[in-house]
Design a protein around this motif. Structure first.
Motif, PDB file in Angstrom:
ATOM      1  N   HIS A  62       3.072  -6.993  -0.375  1.00  0.00           N
ATOM      2  CA  HIS A  62       2.810  -7.315  -1.781  1.00  0.00           C
ATOM      3  C   HIS A  62       2.477  -6.080  -2.603  1.00  0.00           C
ATOM      4  CE1 HIS A  62      -1.595  -6.763  -1.818  1.00  0.00           C
ATOM      5  NE2 HIS A  62      -1.566  -7.228  -0.574  1.00  0.00           N
ATOM      6  N   GLY A  63       2.841  -6.181  -3.864  1.00  0.00           N
ATOM      7  CA  GLY A  63       2.392  -5.223  -4.851  1.00  0.00           C
ATOM      8  C   GLY A  63       1.200  -5.791  -5.596  1.00  0.00           C
ATOM      9  N   GLY A  64       1.082  -5.398  -6.831  1.00  0.00           N
ATOM     10  CA  GLY A  64      -0.023  -5.872  -7.659  1.00  0.00           C
ATOM     11  C   GLY A  64      -0.046  -5.131  -8.970  1.00  0.00           C
ATOM     12  N   GLY A  65       1.148  -4.712  -9.423  1.00  0.00           N
ATOM     13  CA  GLY A  65       1.222  -3.941 -10.667  1.00  0.00           C
ATOM     14  C   GLY A  65       0.574  -4.612 -11.860  1.00  0.00           C
ATOM     15  N   LEU A  93      -6.275   5.514  -8.579  1.00  0.00           N
ATOM     16  CA  LEU A  93      -6.196   5.226  -7.147  1.00  0.00           C
ATOM     17  C   LEU A  93      -7.331   4.301  -6.724  1.00  0.00           C
ATOM     18  CD1 LEU A  93      -4.981   5.680  -4.328  1.00  0.00           C
ATOM     19  CD2 LEU A  93      -6.472   7.691  -4.119  1.00  0.00           C
ATOM     20  N   ASP A  94      -8.540   4.571  -7.187  1.00  0.00           N
ATOM     21  CA  ASP A  94      -9.670   3.710  -6.844  1.00  0.00           C
ATOM     22  C   ASP A  94      -9.431   2.286  -7.329  1.00  0.00           C
ATOM     23  OD1 ASP A  94     -11.066   5.732  -5.599  1.00  0.00           O
ATOM     24  OD2 ASP A  94     -12.302   6.221  -7.347  1.00  0.00           O
ATOM     25  N   ILE A  95      -8.882   2.170  -8.531  1.00  0.00           N
ATOM     26  CA  ILE A  95      -8.603   0.842  -9.084  1.00  0.00           C
ATOM     27  C   ILE A  95      -7.515   0.150  -8.264  1.00  0.00           C
ATOM     28  CG2 ILE A  95      -7.656  -0.378 -11.081  1.00  0.00           C
ATOM     29  CD1 ILE A  95      -8.942   1.857 -12.824  1.00  0.00           C
ATOM     30  N   ALA A  96      -6.446   0.880  -7.948  1.00  0.00           N
ATOM     31  CA  ALA A  96      -5.347   0.294  -7.173  1.00  0.00           C
ATOM     32  C   ALA A  96      -5.826  -0.159  -5.803  1.00  0.00           C
ATOM     33  CB  ALA A  96      -4.215   1.309  -7.029  1.00  0.00           C
ATOM     34  N   ARG A  97      -6.631   0.653  -5.170  1.00  0.00           N
ATOM     35  CA  ARG A  97      -7.141   0.318  -3.834  1.00  0.00           C
ATOM     36  C   ARG A  97      -8.007  -0.933  -3.911  1.00  0.00           C
ATOM     37  NH1 ARG A  97     -10.358   4.877  -0.330  1.00  0.00           N
ATOM     38  NH2 ARG A  97      -9.672   4.275   1.774  1.00  0.00           N
ATOM     39  N   MET A  98      -8.873  -0.987  -4.898  1.00  0.00           N
ATOM     40  CA  MET A  98      -9.765  -2.131  -5.061  1.00  0.00           C
ATOM     41  C   MET A  98      -8.963  -3.406  -5.342  1.00  0.00           C
ATOM     42  SD  MET A  98     -12.744  -2.657  -7.925  1.00  0.00           S
ATOM     43  CE  MET A  98     -11.557  -2.433  -9.268  1.00  0.00           C
ATOM     44  N   VAL A  99      -7.991  -3.313  -6.242  1.00  0.00           N
ATOM     45  CA  VAL A  99      -7.231  -4.498  -6.646  1.00  0.00           C
ATOM     46  C   VAL A  99      -6.309  -4.965  -5.525  1.00  0.00           C
ATOM     47  CG1 VAL A  99      -5.462  -5.342  -8.228  1.00  0.00           C
ATOM     48  CG2 VAL A  99      -7.381  -4.005  -9.109  1.00  0.00           C
ATOM     49  N   GLY A 116      -3.769 -23.550   7.274  1.00  0.00           N
ATOM     50  CA  GLY A 116      -4.126 -23.270   8.659  1.00  0.00           C
ATOM     51  C   GLY A 116      -4.441 -21.802   8.836  1.00  0.00           C
ATOM     52  N   PRO A 117      -5.200 -21.437   9.845  1.00  0.00           N
ATOM     53  CA  PRO A 117      -5.650 -20.043  10.007  1.00  0.00           C
ATOM     54  C   PRO A 117      -4.566 -19.160  10.615  1.00  0.00           C
ATOM     55  CG  PRO A 117      -6.510 -21.391  11.786  1.00  0.00           C
ATOM     56  CD  PRO A 117      -5.763 -22.328  10.871  1.00  0.00           C
ATOM     57  N   ILE A 118      -3.561 -18.808   9.786  1.00  0.00           N
ATOM     58  CA  ILE A 118      -2.400 -18.103  10.338  1.00  0.00           C
ATOM     59  C   ILE A 118      -2.091 -16.772   9.642  1.00  0.00           C
ATOM     60  CG2 ILE A 118      -1.223 -20.114  11.304  1.00  0.00           C
ATOM     61  CD1 ILE A 118       0.329 -20.371   8.700  1.00  0.00           C
ATOM     62  N   ALA A 119      -2.744 -16.460   8.530  1.00  0.00           N
ATOM     63  CA  ALA A 119      -2.451 -15.217   7.801  1.00  0.00           C
ATOM     64  C   ALA A 119      -3.554 -14.200   8.029  1.00  0.00           C
ATOM     65  CB  ALA A 119      -2.297 -15.486   6.306  1.00  0.00           C
ATOM     66  N   VAL A 120      -3.158 -12.929   8.161  1.00  0.00           N
ATOM     67  CA  VAL A 120      -4.100 -11.832   8.357  1.00  0.00           C
ATOM     68  C   VAL A 120      -3.757 -10.721   7.380  1.00  0.00           C
ATOM     69  CG1 VAL A 120      -4.984 -10.111   9.971  1.00  0.00           C
ATOM     70  CG2 VAL A 120      -4.368 -12.386  10.797  1.00  0.00           C
ATOM     71  N   GLY A 121      -4.740 -10.273   6.621  1.00  0.00           N
ATOM     72  CA  GLY A 121      -4.534  -9.180   5.681  1.00  0.00           C
ATOM     73  C   GLY A 121      -4.568  -7.828   6.374  1.00  0.00           C
ATOM     74  N   VAL A 122      -3.638  -6.959   6.011  1.00  0.00           N
ATOM     75  CA  VAL A 122      -3.542  -5.623   6.590  1.00  0.00           C
ATOM     76  C   VAL A 122      -3.289  -4.626   5.471  1.00  0.00           C
ATOM     77  CG1 VAL A 122      -2.297  -4.145   8.208  1.00  0.00           C
ATOM     78  CG2 VAL A 122      -2.552  -6.570   8.718  1.00  0.00           C
ATOM     79  N   SER A 123      -3.991  -3.514   5.502  1.00  0.00           N
ATOM     80  CA  SER A 123      -3.708  -2.408   4.598  1.00  0.00           C
ATOM     81  C   SER A 123      -2.848  -1.387   5.322  1.00  0.00           C
ATOM     82  CB  SER A 123      -5.012  -1.753   4.129  1.00  0.00           C
ATOM     83  OG  SER A 123      -4.746  -0.507   3.514  1.00  0.00           O
ATOM     84  N   GLY A 124      -2.059  -0.640   4.565  1.00  0.00           N
ATOM     85  CA  GLY A 124      -1.278   0.431   5.162  1.00  0.00           C
ATOM     86  C   GLY A 124      -2.128   1.495   5.821  1.00  0.00           C
ATOM     87  N   GLU A 125      -3.424   1.525   5.482  1.00  0.00           N
ATOM     88  CA  GLU A 125      -4.351   2.458   6.126  1.00  0.00           C
ATOM     89  C   GLU A 125      -4.782   1.991   7.513  1.00  0.00           C
ATOM     90  OE1 GLU A 125      -7.355   4.213   3.106  1.00  0.00           O
ATOM     91  OE2 GLU A 125      -6.789   2.261   2.272  1.00  0.00           O
ATOM     92  N   ASP A 126      -4.588   0.702   7.808  1.00  0.00           N
ATOM     93  CA  ASP A 126      -5.067   0.140   9.068  1.00  0.00           C
ATOM     94  C   ASP A 126      -4.156   0.539  10.229  1.00  0.00           C
ATOM     95  OD1 ASP A 126      -7.107  -1.129   7.705  1.00  0.00           O
ATOM     96  OD2 ASP A 126      -5.989  -2.997   7.456  1.00  0.00           O
ATOM     97  N   VAL A 165       0.637  -7.489   3.937  1.00  0.00           N
ATOM     98  CA  VAL A 165       0.444  -6.044   3.888  1.00  0.00           C
ATOM     99  C   VAL A 165       0.236  -5.568   2.457  1.00  0.00           C
ATOM    100  CG1 VAL A 165       1.435  -3.795   4.468  1.00  0.00           C
ATOM    101  CG2 VAL A 165       1.928  -5.787   5.915  1.00  0.00           C
ATOM    102  N   SER A 166      -0.895  -4.895   2.219  1.00  0.00           N
ATOM    103  CA  SER A 166      -1.115  -4.209   0.940  1.00  0.00           C
ATOM    104  C   SER A 166      -0.714  -2.745   1.113  1.00  0.00           C
ATOM    105  CB  SER A 166      -2.566  -4.322   0.488  1.00  0.00           C
ATOM    106  OG  SER A 166      -3.441  -3.787   1.459  1.00  0.00           O
TER     107      SER A 166
END
Length: 293
Positions: A62-65, A93-99, A116-126, A165-166
């Motif tokens: 996902h984005g978030g523009g 950058l701080d704003i983008a990371r937070m959002v 159902g408990p099937i989605a997991v959030g991941v950042s590109g930093e992970d 994925v963010s």
């Protein structure tokens, strides 16, 4: 308007060969633009869950523009873009990371997990998922992807979970970088060996004339699309989308699709029906596919 039982049965029958074809396959979905507002999020989440329920392995990037722009506006900051990419100074950058990581990712994960408990959030930093570098001073803390390490995505998929994925990556020193979500989706699709990459955008697809919706291109090849990019026929945010579809297809993805994410159930229309929607990008007939990074 509700369907008759006969019409419902016909729809399900039409979907069956597609369900059989894509069962067990990975499909990368880039989610962004106007489709991300709350009016569309619940429907998008339900479609992702349906894909998962019939054996498809969806990966959401996902984005978030719009959300980043909204937050910047609240803080009295003016967004700037170069060739469709957001100029990102330290404050942006701080704003983008937070959002992206703290708000948008959580909203998508929560909307999917209603079912159902099937989605997991991941950042590109992970887990070193996205390694990048900042090589354009004009853009600031905007990353060019050097490599992707799909280990964490593969593990989640193997556990029958849906990665969301963010697209905040990191360089070799650990510095966070903002990365265009279309670009990440295209690269991840190739690296994961996805069967399809679907890019949800704000318009019906790719137009030969950006100002004329009647010039929708229903199908094109990577070479034709590269020629459009080179001649300047594409502008703004369509450039990274087009480049991402080319990358995905040149790195093993059978086809990439640009579709209007605000159309109800557009993912299901694209995957499970005979109807062609949006723009499909396919390999050239003689194309040799390259190795993913």
């Amino acid at each position: 308007m509700s369907l008759t039982p006969e019409a419902t049965a016909a729809v399900l029958t039409q979907a069956l060969p597609y369900i059989q074809r894509f069962s067990g396959a990975t499909v990368v979905v880039k989610y962004g633009g106007s489709a991300m507002d709350r009016d569309h999020l619940a429907g998008f989440a339900a479609d992702i869950v349906l894909m998962h329920s019939v054996g498809i392995r969806p990966v959401v990037v996902h984005g978030g523009g719009p959300q980043i722009g909204e937050m910047m506006g609240r803080l009295g900051l003016e967004p700037r873009f170069v060739d469709g990419l957001r100029v990102t100074d330290a404050e942006t950058l701080d704003i983008a990371r937070m959002v992206l990581v703290g708000r948008v990712n959580r909203d998508i994960v929560s909307a999917i997990n209603v079912h159902g408990p099937i989605a997991v959030g991941v950042s590109g930093e992970d887990a070193g998922l996205i390694q990048a570098r900042a090589d354009n001073p004009e853009l600031g803390y905007v990353g060019t992807v050097d490599s992707v390490n799909t280990t964490i995505i593969d593990r989640l998929l193997d556990e029958n979970l849906i990665p969301v994925v963010s697209t905040i990556g990191a360089d070799a020193t650990g510095q966070a970088l903002n990365i265009n979500a279309d670009t990440v989706a295209g690269i991840l699709a190739g690296a994961l060996g996805a069967a399809k990459a679907v890019f949800l955008t704000d318009v019906e697809g790719l137009y030969a004339n950006p100002d004329d919706p009647s010039t929708l291109i229903s199908a094109t090849t990577t070479s034709e699309l590269e020629a459009m990019i080179a001649t300047g026929a594409l502008v703004g945010g369509m450039i990274p989308k087009a480049e991402a579809t080319v990358h995905a297809v040149r790195h093993g993805v059978a086809s990439a699709h640009m579709v209007n994410g605000t159309t109800p159930h557009v993912l299901l229309l694209e995957l499970f029906t005979d109807a062609g929607v949006g723009t499909m990008v396919c390999p050239d007939s003689d194309q040799e596919q390259e190795t993913s990074p």
